[in-house]
Write a protein that holds these residues in place. Structure first.
Motif: not given
Length: 136
Positions: A48, A129-130, A132-133
């Protein structure tokens, strides 16, 4: 009569089976966390960081120091569990070792979220967000 049993030293009671089971279970759990969660997570977070051209920071030194310190603590706790002669003491050492390894596994996500929040100004959207990824 003395407490010495020949040339091998004082007679000691053998380790109970529970000590061996607890120690073996702890070693397996720590290895599963390290190989199945920590390494893929750090690889993902490094990816990322690479794909965002540094927009998401990756504090290598802090993560490496926490990883090394955590590894030393976990190995010491597992050795403590392996050398005890009481099952309860061994189980407590194994549980603490697994909890420490879980904390070390979660540390990179928290550190990167906080470092990213310094840039973005808000922690929770970055954490979700992290998460969910990683969870997807």
């Amino acid at each position: 009569m003395t407490a010495w049993a020949g040339r091998r030293g004082p007679s000691r009671r053998p380790r109970p089976r529970g000590v061996w089971v607890a120690s073996g279970t702890g070693i397996v759990l720590v290895l599963v966390l390290a190989l199945g969660a920590y390494l893929p997570l750090v690889g993902f977070l490094g990816g990322v960081t690479a794909t965002t051209a540094g927009l998401v920071p990756f504090p290598v030194v802090r993560i490496a120091l926490v990883t090394l310190l955590g590894a030393v603590v976990v190995v010491a706790l597992l050795l403590l569990a392996l050398t005890r002669r009481h099952t309860a003491t061994s189980v407590v050492a194994v549980v603490v070792a697994v909890l420490v390894s879980r904390a070390v596994t979660a540390y990179p996500v928290v550190t990167i979220a906080i470092a990213s929040a310094d840039r973005a100004g808000d922690v929770w959207p970055i954490v979700t967000d992290l998460w969910q990824r990683f969870a997807a």
